[in-house]
Design an enzyme around this catalytic site. Structure first.
Site, PDB file in Angstrom:
ATOM      1  N   GLU A 165       3.351  -5.090  -2.866  1.00 40.72           N
ATOM      2  CA  GLU A 165       3.941  -5.188  -1.633  1.00 40.72           C
ATOM      3  C   GLU A 165       5.018  -6.236  -1.714  1.00 40.72           C
ATOM      4  OE1 GLU A 165       3.101  -3.061   0.509  1.00 40.72           O
ATOM      5  OE2 GLU A 165       1.205  -3.346   1.248  1.00 40.72           O
ATOM      6  N   ASP A 209      -3.103   3.224  -8.428  1.00 41.26           N
ATOM      7  CA  ASP A 209      -3.816   2.235  -7.733  1.00 41.26           C
ATOM      8  C   ASP A 209      -5.219   2.682  -7.150  1.00 41.26           C
ATOM      9  OD1 ASP A 209      -2.572   3.925  -5.874  1.00 41.26           O
ATOM     10  OD2 ASP A 209      -1.285   2.378  -5.169  1.00 41.26           O
ATOM     11  N   ASN A 253       8.389   0.029   3.335  1.00 40.84           N
ATOM     12  CA  ASN A 253       8.470  -1.429   3.260  1.00 40.84           C
ATOM     13  C   ASN A 253       8.994  -1.649   1.663  1.00 40.84           C
ATOM     14  OD1 ASN A 253       6.091  -1.471   1.445  1.00 40.84           O
ATOM     15  ND2 ASN A 253       5.054  -2.852   2.759  1.00 40.84           N
ATOM     16  N   HIS A 265       7.483  -0.773  -1.274  1.00 43.14           N
ATOM     17  CA  HIS A 265       6.568  -1.211  -2.287  1.00 43.14           C
ATOM     18  C   HIS A 265       6.519   0.007  -3.575  1.00 43.14           C
ATOM     19  CE1 HIS A 265       3.120   0.976   0.199  1.00 43.14           C
ATOM     20  NE2 HIS A 265       3.579   1.544  -0.305  1.00 43.14           N
TER      21      HIS A 265
HETATM   22  P1  PGA Z   1       3.615   8.312   0.972  1.00 43.55           P
HETATM   23  O1  PGA Z   1       3.155   6.906   0.398  1.00 43.55           O
HETATM   24  O2  PGA Z   1       3.956   9.274   0.165  1.00 43.55           O
HETATM   25  O3  PGA Z   1       2.336   8.646   1.791  1.00 43.55           O
HETATM   26  O4  PGA Z   1       4.862   8.037   2.151  1.00 43.55           O
HETATM   27  C1  PGA Z   1       4.141   6.659  -0.722  1.00 43.55           C
HETATM   28  C2  PGA Z   1       4.045   4.899  -0.845  1.00 43.55           C
HETATM   29  O5  PGA Z   1       3.380   4.177   0.062  1.00 43.55           O
HETATM   30  O6  PGA Z   1       4.088   4.663  -2.062  1.00 43.55           O
END
Ligand code: PGA
Length: 264
Positions: free
Chosen positions: A144, A68, A137, A139
């Site tokens: 999302e 992304d 959450n 995702h």
């Molecule tokens: P993080 O993000 O490694 O910064 O916790 C993971 C994600 O949101 O996929």
């Protein structure tokens, strides 16, 4: 179901993830790798750079596709995922920049850019190994909750909780992006192998929902239950809310991959 490998600590989980990436590169120097950003991946890339140097592994023949990119940030913006990937990995290995792919966050038409990115992945022959984090959450990428489980690369609005979580990487007062171009869940599921890493207590609930809850768009990472070749690497804290944790630890003591000659 996925192989669930529970490691004693974050360092060991991160190193094991790096070792798997290294093994995939050594097995196929022309592999197409799907990469991820996020705080979780920083120690993985550090370990991967070290191990690549130690083993004399070249990245020159790979293609990489990141999950992304933020919409509205030019590639050279300090918080763009392009800049982040350059800093964390690409600047330290011998992969030509042209073989590293991320969606462009500042393209004139993000919907067109998203479709072109999907087409590029397809034209590369598809992703051999996709690295994944997980959001608190549930995702994956920026898919999302409520994302279609069949979605392809497209524009997504970020939830308030994701924007808040990402704000830590931006200077105070700086606008945190509200939209991203992300591979879809269908795109991710098409990768031949998935490798998810989650570390820390903050991920425990999302991990339990993804691995042991129902497969639902409310927890996009739960789609991993349908993937034929998914590996999930966890540290103790991220594993702490798993109901069947002792079972996973019986199968893979200390997070080690164990092969049984007599079972399939
Ligand atoms: P993080 O993000 O490694 O910064 O916790 C993971 C994600 O949101 O996929």
């Amino acid at each position: 179901m996925a192989s669930i490998l529970i490691h004693p600590d974050t360092e060991s989980a991160s190193r094991a993830t790096a070792e798997r990436l290294l093994a995939a590169i050594r097995a196929n120097p022309h592999a197409v790798l799907g990469l991820a950003t996020g705080g979780t991946m920083e120690p993985v890339y550090t370990a991967l750079i070290d191990r690549a140097a130690e083993t004399g592994t070249s990245f020159a023949g790979l293609h990489t596709f990141n999950l992304d990119e933020y919409i509205g940030l030019a590639a050279h913006h300090p918080q763009s995922y392009r800049t982040t990937m350059d800093r964390l990995l690409f600047d330290h290995v011998d992969i030509p920049r042209a073989r590293t792919h991320l969606p462009r966050g500042d393209s004139e038409d993000s919907a067109v850019e998203a479709r072109a990115y999907e087409a590029q992945i397809e034209a590369s022959g598809g992703i051999d190994l996709q690295l994944l984090g997980i959001g608190t959450n549930g995702h994956v990428g920026f898919n999302e909750p409520s994302s279609s489980l069949a979605s392809r690369t497209r524009i997504k609005r970020l939830t308030r909780s994701t924007i808040k979580a990402n704000a830590r990487f931006f200077r105070s007062g700086e606008q945190v992006p509200t939209h991203a171009i992300t591979m879809g869940i269908g795109t991710i599921m098409q990768a031949r192998n998935l490798l998810m890493l989650a570390t820390g207590a903050g991920k425990a609930e999302a991990v339990a929902a993804a691995l042991e809850g129902p497969v639902t768009a409310s927890c996009p990472a739960s789609i991993l239950q349908f993937h034929p070749a998914a590996t999930v690497i966890l540290d103790q804290e991220a594993a702490s809310k798993l109901k069947w944790r002792d079972f996973y630890e019986d199968i893979h003591p200390g997070g080690e991959e164990v092969y049984f000659a007599d079972t399939h």
